[in-house]
Design a protein around this motif. Structure first.
Motif, PDB file in Angstrom:
ATOM      1  N   ASN A  95       0.803  -1.217   0.000  1.00 53.64           N
ATOM      2  CA  ASN A  95       0.000   0.000   0.000  1.00 53.64           C
ATOM      3  C   ASN A  95       0.838   1.270   0.000  1.00 53.64           C
ATOM      4  N   GLN A  96       2.031   1.191   0.544  1.00 52.47           N
ATOM      5  CA  GLN A  96       2.865   2.391   0.636  1.00 52.47           C
ATOM      6  C   GLN A  96       3.340   2.868  -0.734  1.00 52.47           C
ATOM      7  N   TYR A  97       3.650   1.936  -1.626  1.00 47.24           N
ATOM      8  CA  TYR A  97       4.233   2.313  -2.922  1.00 47.24           C
ATOM      9  C   TYR A  97       3.299   2.030  -4.103  1.00 47.24           C
ATOM     10  N   LEU A  98       2.092   1.573  -3.828  1.00 49.64           N
ATOM     11  CA  LEU A  98       1.180   1.179  -4.903  1.00 49.64           C
ATOM     12  C   LEU A  98       0.933   2.323  -5.884  1.00 49.64           C
ATOM     13  N   ALA A  99       0.698   3.518  -5.380  1.00 47.29           N
ATOM     14  CA  ALA A  99       0.374   4.655  -6.259  1.00 47.29           C
ATOM     15  C   ALA A  99       1.485   4.927  -7.262  1.00 47.29           C
ATOM     16  N   TYR A 100       2.731   4.687  -6.867  1.00 48.61           N
ATOM     17  CA  TYR A 100       3.859   4.964  -7.754  1.00 48.61           C
ATOM     18  C   TYR A 100       4.019   3.885  -8.833  1.00 48.61           C
ATOM     19  N   GLY A 101       3.428   2.732  -8.607  1.00 52.86           N
ATOM     20  CA  GLY A 101       3.595   1.640  -9.561  1.00 52.86           C
ATOM     21  C   GLY A 101       2.535   1.580 -10.639  1.00 52.86           C
ATOM     22  N   ILE A 102       1.448   2.355 -10.496  1.00 52.80           N
ATOM     23  CA  ILE A 102       0.337   2.249 -11.443  1.00 52.80           C
ATOM     24  C   ILE A 102       0.778   2.597 -12.863  1.00 52.80           C
ATOM     25  N   GLY A 103       1.565   3.655 -13.026  1.00 54.08           N
ATOM     26  CA  GLY A 103       2.032   4.046 -14.357  1.00 54.08           C
ATOM     27  C   GLY A 103       2.853   2.957 -15.024  1.00 54.08           C
ATOM     28  N   SER A 476       3.521  14.132  -7.769  1.00 53.15           N
ATOM     29  CA  SER A 476       4.036  13.345  -6.637  1.00 53.15           C
ATOM     30  C   SER A 476       4.245  14.207  -5.402  1.00 53.15           C
ATOM     31  N   ASP A 477       4.556  15.501  -5.617  1.00 52.21           N
ATOM     32  CA  ASP A 477       4.778  16.397  -4.477  1.00 52.21           C
ATOM     33  C   ASP A 477       3.527  16.497  -3.594  1.00 52.21           C
ATOM     34  N   ARG A 478       2.363  16.517  -4.231  1.00 55.71           N
ATOM     35  CA  ARG A 478       1.123  16.600  -3.450  1.00 55.71           C
ATOM     36  C   ARG A 478       0.948  15.347  -2.601  1.00 55.71           C
ATOM     37  N   TRP A 479       1.303  14.225  -3.165  1.00 59.14           N
ATOM     38  CA  TRP A 479       1.184  12.957  -2.444  1.00 59.14           C
ATOM     39  C   TRP A 479       2.132  12.941  -1.249  1.00 59.14           C
ATOM     40  N   ASN A 480       3.339  13.425  -1.491  1.00 55.59           N
ATOM     41  CA  ASN A 480       4.360  13.415  -0.435  1.00 55.59           C
ATOM     42  C   ASN A 480       4.100  14.467   0.631  1.00 55.59           C
ATOM     43  N   ASN A 481       3.307  15.496   0.282  1.00 55.54           N
ATOM     44  CA  ASN A 481       3.043  16.596   1.212  1.00 55.54           C
ATOM     45  C   ASN A 481       1.730  16.417   1.981  1.00 55.54           C
ATOM     46  N   ARG A 482       1.302  15.165   2.129  1.00 52.44           N
ATOM     47  CA  ARG A 482       0.156  14.814   2.960  1.00 52.44           C
ATOM     48  C   ARG A 482      -1.158  15.430   2.453  1.00 52.44           C
ATOM     49  N   GLU A 483      -1.364  15.336   1.145  1.00 47.44           N
ATOM     50  CA  GLU A 483      -2.641  15.751   0.576  1.00 47.44           C
ATOM     51  C   GLU A 483      -3.421  14.517   0.133  1.00 47.44           C
TER      52      GLU A 483
END
Length: 823
Positions: A95-103, A476-483
């Motif tokens: 779950n931690q890295y799933l969003a980065y793997g979709i592309g 990715s910045d939005r994801w990393n910045n707790r949005e």
């Protein structure tokens, strides 16, 4: 490079296509953006990403994902996706890295599409170069590229092409192992659609086959039972779950179904001008009428026709009639006429989709352009082998296309093409027409063929680029910045989980994204909200019975807000905590909740009237009596104090007490209800999302009330003995239990799961033994390679002198090789 000696065209084509795909996907492969969209593709953020997160979490925590309480009040999660290799990529990422793997996963799917389409054309007997053109055109098809940003659409295209590849393997090499595997992953409407298209595909394939061998074909048909049986056996565990989902979906079998309205459409009723303009212009480019939210055509960016399949396809399709005989012309013409009827008269399109929706996605946005693409690849194959095009027809086609491109006002005044993209389309139309003309007369045909291939791929990259890059994707910045789903609500959820165990639900009075209908799936908690294509019909019926939503509203049946705005139902649904933004819902929270603290600017409130799951009631009223109560608080009183049973079940529970509905009070004390059930409800000793175990002491026969939408997959055991569950409260689950001390176990398995798993095991063994290990008895192909009429030989003989020499030289070289082999 000496192109005249280069023999591995496909590898060069694959390299160029992959390079083009890297350009299109670059900002997602470089991880500067996530392959998640906020525009018309917001489903990726509101539905697909949360569903992936929930599915992966279930697999990692519980193994086989049978059921999820994060989907509304609970819904089945079992599907064939469990066997997909892409699912296990996500499971590995976690779950931690799933969003980065979709592309990366979507990129891989298009790469598989490229390989599958190449082998389909090659098995048909087309040359490697022609198959390479086909792979290029398929990889950059409009529905492939745009559909990839809705995840499941590119998945279905990939498996449809694998199905066609398996079909060709069976036709040409008598090896059928790939067919049932592809069919397994298409279970549901996509499998029905691909079977529809397979009929059309086989009609063209048979018409184009050289010296049709009816004996071989009939022999093959007598053995069709092997792949069919294997497919049925392999799909058995998932087929029942899929059928159940659709039958009990409000959009298919319920009151919100489109079937009645769409089937009432007059057969030859036409559509609005904007529809026809959109249909025409989406052949030229995905984005000629705008991108994403900026799309200005019929319907929306995804559900409108997505027919782009390369401009060279539009130029060359008319040429197919130059190379085929009269019977073949009748077949090809009939297929094109069939597609035209579907485009002109909406009734035929609705019928193709079994009247389930008014769109092109899922089937026609792939089948129609793929048919045209296939025909154009046949023409390219003829051209590569030295046959001449009809240049007058080519110029007429180009002129017509350019004329249409600049005549939008004659079709519909409301449709205005994007000027920059229209100019790009014009440049490629002219460039490809010129290259095809030069190829006709040049002696350096191989160089021109590679040049044309490069131009086709370049066109695909340029015209596909906006579909993925001029869209509102998540940085990715939005994801990393707790949005978004990474916001500080996660801290509150973790805190609650650290101090509470057992079964309870959490509501939020805000959405981490928009209304937050699927926040629970993305963030790992249970609530009552749900946005999905097919919610459980019984869950929808519960809200209809309480007059919370109107029956027949298809939109509302998908977007269920649950009960977070209705605090009177929070105890019924075991909502124990509310995470709230300061200043919102103050009156509701002060009346029903206690503030237990604040984390990262969010307040955590605890329900002072919590009712445990599985509370017992010994009295009942019928559904018709419930409907006649009228007053809202009378209905609430009934839900907390009585079992509301279907009228036909009156005699099913003789030990329950039937109450007079006129005596139900219009007032309710939630503190009394909470105190009453704290000691009498089911004491849960073990909880997993597909298995609940607990004990209960009953002083009289009672119906245990579970706020779980009724689903026949739930199996109940009382003291180890099987007991039928009941539909109560207009959609929830009940369990009738006699007086005394009991151990209660609820276990969820899809319908006919154990029997279907036995069938699946047989199917797997059947596939391995007969499909993979056993060599075909008959090695003759069911159908010969694609061929064309003998009259097309005249087109070869009338070629320029140099090209004739090339063909003769090729023939002489093959004879020399044969002689060498004999020696």
């Amino acid at each position: 490079m000496n192109f005249s000696k280069f023999k591995h065209t496909q590898y060069l084509a694959f390299a160029l296509i992959v390079l083009g795909l890297i350009i299109i996907f670059f900002k997602y492969l470089s991880l500067s953006h996530l392959f998640i969209f906020e525009d018309i593709g917001t489903d990726t953020l509101t539905l697909f990403y949360p569903s992936l997160m929930d599915y992966v979490r279930l697999i990692r925590e519980e193994g086989i994902p049978f059921f999820s309480f994060a989907k509304g009040a609970g819904q089945s999660s079992f599907s064939e996706s469990l066997l997909s290799p892409f699912t296990w990529v996500y499971v590995i990422l976690g779950n931690q890295y799933l969003a980065y793997g979709i592309g990366f996963v979507q990129f891989l799917k298009v790469a598989v599409i490229m390989i599958a389409s190449y082998h389909i054309f090659k098995l048909q007997g087309l040359s490697s170069k022609a198959a390479s053109f086909g792979a290029s055109l398929t990889s950059f098809m409009g529905y492939v590229v745009v559909g990839s940003s809705w995840y499941g659409h590119s998945t279905n295209i990939m498996y449809m092409l694998l199905f066609l590849w398996g079909l060709e393997l069976w036709i040409v090499r008598r090896r059928w192992w790939l067919l049932p595997i592809a069919a397994l992953f298409l279970i549901g409407p996509p499998l029905f659609f691909v079977i529809e298209f397979t009929i059309i595909y086989l009609v063209i394939r048979m018409a184009m086959s050289k010296n049709l061998n009816l004996n071989s074909f009939q022999t093959g048909l007598t053995n069709v039972w092997k792949p069919l049986l294997t497919g049925v056996l392999l799909g058995a565990p998932f087929l029942a779950a899929v059928v159940y989902k659709f039958i009990y979906s409000p959009r298919v079998g319920g009151t919100e179904s489109y079937v009645e309205d769409l089937s009432a459409t007059p057969i030859f009723e036409t559509n609005i001008a904007e529809h026809y303009a959109t249909t025409i212009y989406r052949f030229f480019s995905n984005d000629l009428l705008g991108t994403g939210d900026g799309f200005r055509g019929f319907n929306n960016y995804l559900e409108a026709p997505l027919f782009y399949c390369g401009l060279i396809t539009l130029l060359l399709v008319p040429q197919i009639f130059r190379f085929i005989d009269r019977k073949q012309k009748i077949v090809v013409g009939s297929v094109l006429l069939f597609w035209t009827l579907i485009l002109v008269f909406p009734y035929f399109r609705y019928a193709f989709y079994l009247f389930m929706g008014n769109y092109y996605k899922g089937a026609l946005s792939f089948f129609i352009p793929f048919t045209l693409l296939w025909l154009s690849v046949m023409v390219i194959d003829r051209m590569i082998k030295g046959y001449r095009l009809n240049l007058y027809l080519l110029y007429a086609s180009a002129a017509l296309l350019i004329g249409i491109l600049f005549s939008h006002q004659l079709i519909s005044a409301n449709i205005v093409p994007v000027n920059s993209i229209r100019n790009t389309v014009l440049v490629f139309l002219i460039l490809e027409t010129v290259l095809l003309t030069i190829h006709q007369f040049s002696s350096r045909k191989k160089i021109l063929q590679y040049t044309l291939l490069l131009v086709v791929i370049t066109e695909g990259v340029i015209l596909s680029f906006p579909a993925l890059n001029n869209r509102s994707s998540i940085a990715s910045d939005r994801w990393n910045n707790r949005e978004l789903y990474q916001d500080y609500a996660l801290e509150s959820i973790k805190y609650i989980h650290s101090i509470e165990d057992g079964f309870y639900r959490i509501e939020k009075n805000f959405g981490s994204y928009k209304t937050g209908l699927n926040d629970s799936q993305a963030q790992g908690f249970f609530d009552t909200k749900s946005y999905r294509s097919h919610n459980n019909e019984n869950y929808v019926n519960f809200f209809i019975a309480l007059d919370m939503i109107q029956p027949g509203n298809e939109h509302v049946s998908r977007w269920l807000e649950g009960v977070y705005r209705v605090p009177e139902l929070h105890p019924y649904f075991q909502i124990k905590y509310m995470i709230a933004q300061p200043g919102r819902n103050v009156d509701m929270l002060s009346q029903y909740y206690d503030n237990v603290g604040q984390l990262k600017g969010l307040n955590v409130h605890k329900n002072r009237h919590f009712v445990p799951l599985g509370f017992p009631v010994s009295d009942y009223i019928t559904e018709s009596e419930f409907a006649g109560l009228g007053a809202y608080f009378k209905k609430l009183n009934a839900l907390y104090n009585y079992a509301v049973i279907p009228d036909e079940d009156v005699n099913r529970y003789p030990d329950l007490i039937r109450k007079d509905p006129s005596r139900i009070s219009n007032s309710i004390s939630f503190s009394s209800i909470s105190n009453k059930y704290q000691s009498t409800a089911l004491n849960i000793t073990s909880f997993k999302q597909s298995r609940i175990k607990g004990n209960i002491a009953l002083s009289q026969p009672s119906m245990l009330t579970f706020s779980i939408p009724f689903d026949t997959g739930w199996k109940a055991y009382v003291d180890g003995k099987r007991q039928e569950t009941s539909l109560i409260d207009n959609g929830m689950t009940g369990l009738y239990v006699t007086s005394g001390n009991h151990v209660i176990t609820l276990k969820y398995r899809p319908p006919f799961f154990m029997a279907s798993m036995i069938l699946f095991t047989f199917g797997l063994g059947f596939l391995i033994y007969f499909g993979v290990m056993t060599r075909p008895v008959h090695k003759d192909p069911l159908l010969e390679p694609l061929t064309f009429s003998h009259c097309s030989q005249n087109l070869l003989q009338k070629s320029t002198g140099k090209s004739s020499k090339v063909v003769k030289s090729a023939g002489n070289n093959s004879k020399v090789k044969k002689k060498r082999k004999k020696k």
